[in-house]
Motif scaffolding. Sequence first.
Motif, short mmCIF file in Angstrom:
data_model
loop_
_atom_site.label_atom_id
_atom_site.label_comp_id
_atom_site.label_asym_id
_atom_site.label_seq_id
_atom_site.Cartn_x
_atom_site.Cartn_y
_atom_site.Cartn_z
N UNK A 1 38.32 67.18 76.56
CA UNK A 1 37.92 67.21 75.16
C UNK A 1 38.60 66.11 74.37
N UNK A 2 37.80 65.18 73.91
CA UNK A 2 38.34 64.19 72.98
C UNK A 2 38.58 64.92 71.67
N UNK A 3 39.45 64.36 70.87
CA UNK A 3 39.73 65.02 69.60
C UNK A 3 38.48 64.99 68.72
N UNK A 4 37.62 64.02 69.01
CA UNK A 4 36.36 63.94 68.26
C UNK A 4 35.46 65.14 68.53
N UNK A 5 35.49 65.59 69.79
CA UNK A 5 34.73 66.79 70.15
C UNK A 5 35.27 68.01 69.41
N UNK A 6 36.59 68.06 69.37
CA UNK A 6 37.22 69.19 68.70
C UNK A 6 36.81 69.25 67.24
N UNK A 7 36.66 68.08 66.66
CA UNK A 7 36.28 68.02 65.25
C UNK A 7 34.92 68.70 65.04
N UNK A 8 34.04 68.53 66.02
CA UNK A 8 32.73 69.15 65.90
C UNK A 8 32.84 70.67 65.80
N UNK A 9 33.75 71.21 66.59
CA UNK A 9 33.93 72.66 66.53
C UNK A 9 34.41 73.07 65.16
N UNK A 10 35.31 72.27 64.63
CA UNK A 10 35.84 72.58 63.31
C UNK A 10 34.71 72.58 62.29
N UNK A 11 33.84 71.56 62.41
CA UNK A 11 32.71 71.46 61.50
C UNK A 11 31.82 72.69 61.58
N UNK A 12 31.58 73.12 62.79
CA UNK A 12 30.72 74.29 62.98
C UNK A 12 31.48 75.59 62.78
N UNK A 13 32.76 75.44 62.48
CA UNK A 13 33.61 76.61 62.26
C UNK A 13 33.60 77.56 63.44
#
Lengths: 335, 335
Positions: free
Chosen positions: A130-142
Motif C-alpha cells: 500500500x502506497x500512502x496514496x492508496x491509504x489516502x483513498x480510504x481516508x477519502x471514502x472514510x
Amino acid sequence: MTRNKKVTSYDVAREAGVSQSAVSRVFRPGLSVSQKTRDKVMTAANAMGYRPNAIARMLITKQSGMVAVIVSSRANVNYPEVLSQVSKQLAARNKRVLLFTLDDAEGLDDLFEQIWTFQVDGVIALAAHFESEKLAQFEQHKIPVVLYNRNVPGAMANTVCCNHEQGIKQLILELEQSNPKNYLVLSGPKDSDVANERREIALSLLKQFGAKDVSVLFGDYSYQSGRDCLAQWLEKNPTPDAVICSNDTMAIGVIDEARDNHNIHIPNDMSVVGFDGITSSAWKSYQITTIKQPLEQLVKAAIEMLLEHIENPDSPPESRVLTGALIKGNSVKRI
Amino acid sequence: MTRNKKVTSYDVAREAGVSQSAVSRVFRPGLSVSQKTRDKVMTAANAMGYRPNAIARMLITKQSGMVAVIVSSRANVNYPEVLSQVSKQLAARNKRVLLFTLDDAEGLDDLFEQIWTFQVDGVIALAAHFESEKLAQFEQHKIPVVLYNRNVPGAMANTVCCNHEQGIKQLILELEQSNPKNYLVLSGPKDSDVANERREIALSLLKQFGAKDVSVLFGDYSYQSGRDCLAQWLEKNPTPDAVICSNDTMAIGVIDEARDNHNIHIPNDMSVVGFDGITSSAWKSYQITTIKQPLEQLVKAAIEMLLEHIENPDSPPESRVLTGALIKGNSVKRI
DNA sequence: GTGAAAGCGCTAACAG
DNA sequence: CTGTTAGCGCTTTCAC
C-alpha cells in the motif's frame, strides 16, 4: 410454509395482525416490544419462513456488516490460518468477511473499486503493498483500514505487526553462539514488504554484531526457491556457516537441499533459521529454530483496532507491535 | 473532490445536468446511452468521486453478487488453496466470496440464518456435514448449493468430487506390489464425511484384494495424530507392512514417528501412502506416494455448476467426479 | 435516447 | 409500546 415469493415483513405483519414496523422491531435486538406482540410476530414469521433481508437493512443503516479482507493468491503458508482467525473473530463481533484475492499489484485498482461499491464497514489488508496514496483513498471514502504485518513508510496508518527486529535479533543471538564465520541471508521476493523489512533488519543487525562476511540471495518464499538458492550458491561458494531465511518454507527447502544433494549435516555443518513458526517448521525432520508469530493475538489486535475505528471514525491511527516467540529447534549449531 | 457525504446518482445527475436515471444507465454495462450524455455523466462522476452503491442495486435486482463459501476452521491443509481458487475464479465471473467459517456442527443453524438474510446468490460448501434435510432448506430458499468433495447419501445434490475410489485403488495397487502381509488404515475423524468415505472405500477395496489382516485407527487429520496413532499401535503390535492414511498430513506424521522413535525405515520396513497431494507431500524428507487432487479443475467444475444453477434455477442436480493423479513418491516398497 | 415515477424491504423518527 | 410516515440509492417500466 413453502412460499414461492420471498416473504417480507409486510407479509408477516398482515398475518400477525400488527404493523410492519412491529415486525421490524421484533427482529432487531435490544428494542422493547411487548411479549404479546413478539409472540404473534414470531409465530407468523416462523410459519411463513420469514428472514429479515440484510440487504435492505444495509441500505438504510449504511452499515453492511461486512469487512473486506484482502489476501494474496500467492500462497503464503501463514495466511490461511490468519484468515480463519479473522473470520472467526469477526463472526463473534457480528461481522462477515468479504474476501478479495489479489493476484498482482495491477489488480489493486479494480479491487478498490469493488470495495467502494460494496460499502464495506472496514478493510483488513493481509496482502498488497500500500502506497500512502492508496491509504489516502480510504481516508477519502472514510473506510477504516488495518494493515496486517506491513508498514507504509511516511504515512499514518493502523497497523498490527510482529516485531521483526526483536525476533531476528533473537535468531542472530542463537546463531552467534557458535561464532559463524559467514552468513547467507535468503530473502523473500523484492515485491513483498515483509520480505524487504526482514532482510534489511537482518543485514543491519548483522552489521551491528560485527559480521564481516554476509551475502544475500533472493527467493520467492517457496520451498523450491529455498532449494534452488542454496544449490546455486554452493556451485561457486563453500558451505555457509549460517543461513537466515525470511520464512520457514524456504528454510525447509534449504535444509532438504543441503542434506539431499550436498551431504551437509544440519546443524553441525550449517545452521539454518526461519521465521513465522508454521506448523511444518516443528516437524521432526526439520525442527527449525524460528520465531513463532503470535497469530491469534495479532488478529485480535487487528480486529479490535478495526472495530474501534468503525465505531469511532475519528480516533487517531494506531500501531501495535507484538512480540513473537523464539522456538529453539534443532537447526542451529550449539557449542 | 472531497465530499463529506456519500455522493449519490442524484448528485451526479444534478452536476451533469441530466436525469438520475441517465446516470444509472451509464453505470450499467450494455445499456444504450448517447456518447454525449455518457461523457457528461462520467466527467461529473469522476470529479465527484461517485461510485454506484452495490447495496442499493442488490436490493432492487435481488442479486447480491455474493456467493457464500463455507469453510471449516479446522485446518485442512487443502482448503486454503481451494479457497484461493474459488475466490479467483468467482471474481472472474464477477462474483464475490462471503466467507463463513464453521467451528463445529452446532454452528450450522446459525450459519444458515446468516446465509438466508444475506441473500447470497449461491453457496459452495467446502466443509460441514449436510443432512439431506439441510439441503431441503436450500431448496426452499431457492439458493443453489454445490458440495465440494462431499456426498449426501440419498439426496439429489450438486456435487463435485475427487474420485476417491479410483485413487485409493491405485494406491493399493502400488502397495500390493510388495505383497504386504498386513495393513493399517489410518482414518480421519469420524465426523468428517470425506474421512469416512476414504476409510470405507479403502476397507472395501482391501477386502476385494483379499487382504486378510487389516486394522483401523482414527486420527484427526493432523500431523500429531499421525504420530500418536502409530506410536500407540506399535506399543502392542509389530510394524505393519503398509499404512494407508486418509490424508498426507497424517502420513507425514506416521513417517516421522516411524523414523524418529522406532527406527523403522521407510519404505523398506514399512510402506506409507497418503491422499491429497499437498505441497509438503513432495518435500524431499517425505516424498509420499499419494493421489493429487485436481484442485483447479474441481473448483472450476464447482463454479460452473453453481453459476449454471444461479442462472437457471430449474436445471437438475448434477454430480461431477474428477480423477486425481497418482504421485509415485518414495514411501512405498518396491520389489 | 431520455426523464418521470414507482418501488425493492427495511429502519427510524415521530406522534399517539 | 405501537402504528404512521418518510426515505436509503438504485433499477426499471413507461411515456415522450
